[in-house]
Design an enzyme around this catalytic site. Structure first.
Site, PDB file in Angstrom:
ATOM      1  N   TYR A 118       0.794  -1.225   0.000  1.00 55.80           N
ATOM      2  CA  TYR A 118       0.000   0.000   0.000  1.00 55.80           C
ATOM      3  C   TYR A 118       0.832   1.284   0.000  1.00 55.80           C
ATOM      4  O   TYR A 118       0.280   2.373   0.007  1.00 55.80           O
ATOM      5  CB  TYR A 118      -0.911   0.018   1.232  1.00 55.80           C
ATOM      6  CG  TYR A 118      -0.174  -0.222   2.533  1.00 55.80           C
ATOM      7  CD1 TYR A 118       0.493   0.807   3.181  1.00 55.80           C
ATOM      8  CD2 TYR A 118      -0.126  -1.495   3.096  1.00 55.80           C
ATOM      9  CE1 TYR A 118       1.179   0.580   4.362  1.00 55.80           C
ATOM     10  CE2 TYR A 118       0.553  -1.731   4.283  1.00 55.80           C
ATOM     11  CZ  TYR A 118       1.201  -0.685   4.908  1.00 55.80           C
ATOM     12  OH  TYR A 118       1.881  -0.908   6.076  1.00 55.80           O
ATOM     13  N   THR A 142       5.312   2.551  -0.449  1.00 58.47           N
ATOM     14  CA  THR A 142       6.469   2.719  -1.334  1.00 58.47           C
ATOM     15  C   THR A 142       6.831   1.463  -2.122  1.00 58.47           C
ATOM     16  O   THR A 142       7.661   1.525  -3.024  1.00 58.47           O
ATOM     17  CB  THR A 142       7.701   3.180  -0.533  1.00 58.47           C
ATOM     18  OG1 THR A 142       8.056   2.171   0.406  1.00 58.47           O
ATOM     19  CG2 THR A 142       7.432   4.505   0.176  1.00 58.47           C
ATOM     20  N   LEU A 143       6.187   0.324  -1.821  1.00 55.51           N
ATOM     21  CA  LEU A 143       6.422  -0.908  -2.577  1.00 55.51           C
ATOM     22  C   LEU A 143       5.553  -0.995  -3.836  1.00 55.51           C
ATOM     23  O   LEU A 143       5.773  -1.856  -4.691  1.00 55.51           O
ATOM     24  CB  LEU A 143       6.165  -2.139  -1.700  1.00 55.51           C
ATOM     25  CG  LEU A 143       7.228  -2.410  -0.643  1.00 55.51           C
ATOM     26  CD1 LEU A 143       6.709  -3.377   0.410  1.00 55.51           C
ATOM     27  CD2 LEU A 143       8.493  -2.934  -1.289  1.00 55.51           C
ATOM     28  N   GLU A 150      10.801  -4.174   6.076  1.00 62.02           N
ATOM     29  CA  GLU A 150       9.745  -3.717   6.989  1.00 62.02           C
ATOM     30  C   GLU A 150      10.084  -3.978   8.461  1.00 62.02           C
ATOM     31  O   GLU A 150       9.270  -3.696   9.330  1.00 62.02           O
ATOM     32  CB  GLU A 150       8.415  -4.396   6.631  1.00 62.02           C
ATOM     33  CG  GLU A 150       7.980  -4.202   5.188  1.00 62.02           C
ATOM     34  CD  GLU A 150       7.611  -2.762   4.833  1.00 62.02           C
ATOM     35  OE1 GLU A 150       7.869  -1.839   5.625  1.00 62.02           O
ATOM     36  OE2 GLU A 150       7.053  -2.564   3.742  1.00 62.02           O
TER      37      GLU A 150
END
Length: 129
Positions: free
Chosen positions: A17, A19-20, A82
């Protein structure tokens, strides 16, 4: 505990949801993943932390996610990015939890820290500044 190998056996999908997402600065971490499509999740709310968003397990009107099929190697890389800690998930920056998507159950990284005072996104997508 969900090591990447065990996690991919349970579900090989991940919903992203921030920066990926495709076209954003950390999408290279998903190089080699298979893009399945976009979806809206009502089981999470986003908070704008500035350089990236954080998801919390709170009802929303639908936050935009992209769903990818990943390998254990790719999921292990995402866990590092993460700061997901397999043995102590509540002690890292994010916890990896399964949420329902239109493509099936997918891992979603939920933020472990406080978000008080951060702008809330209950519908739509996070936008980088």
């Amino acid at each position: 505990m969900h090591s990447p190998a065990l996690a991919v056996t349970r579900t090989p999908l991940v919903a992203v949801y921030g920066t990926l997402k495709r076209g954003l600065r950390n999408h290279h971490w998903l190089e080699g993943a298979h893009f399945l499509g976009a979806d809206c999740l009502t089981s999470a709310t986003l908070y704008d932390l500035g350089p990236y968003p954080a998801a919390k397990p709170e009802a929303s009107r639908g936050i935009e996610v992209e769903v990818f099929e990943v390998s254990a190697r790719l999921l292990a890389g995402l866990d590092r990015l993460e700061d997901y800690r397999v043995r102590t998930p509540k002690h890292g920056d994010y916890e990896r939890v399964i949420h329902t998507t239109a493509f099936g159950p997918a891992w979603l990284y939920l933020y472990n820290h406080a978000v008080a005072g951060c702008p809330v996104i209950r519908e739509g997508a996070w936008q980088p500044r």
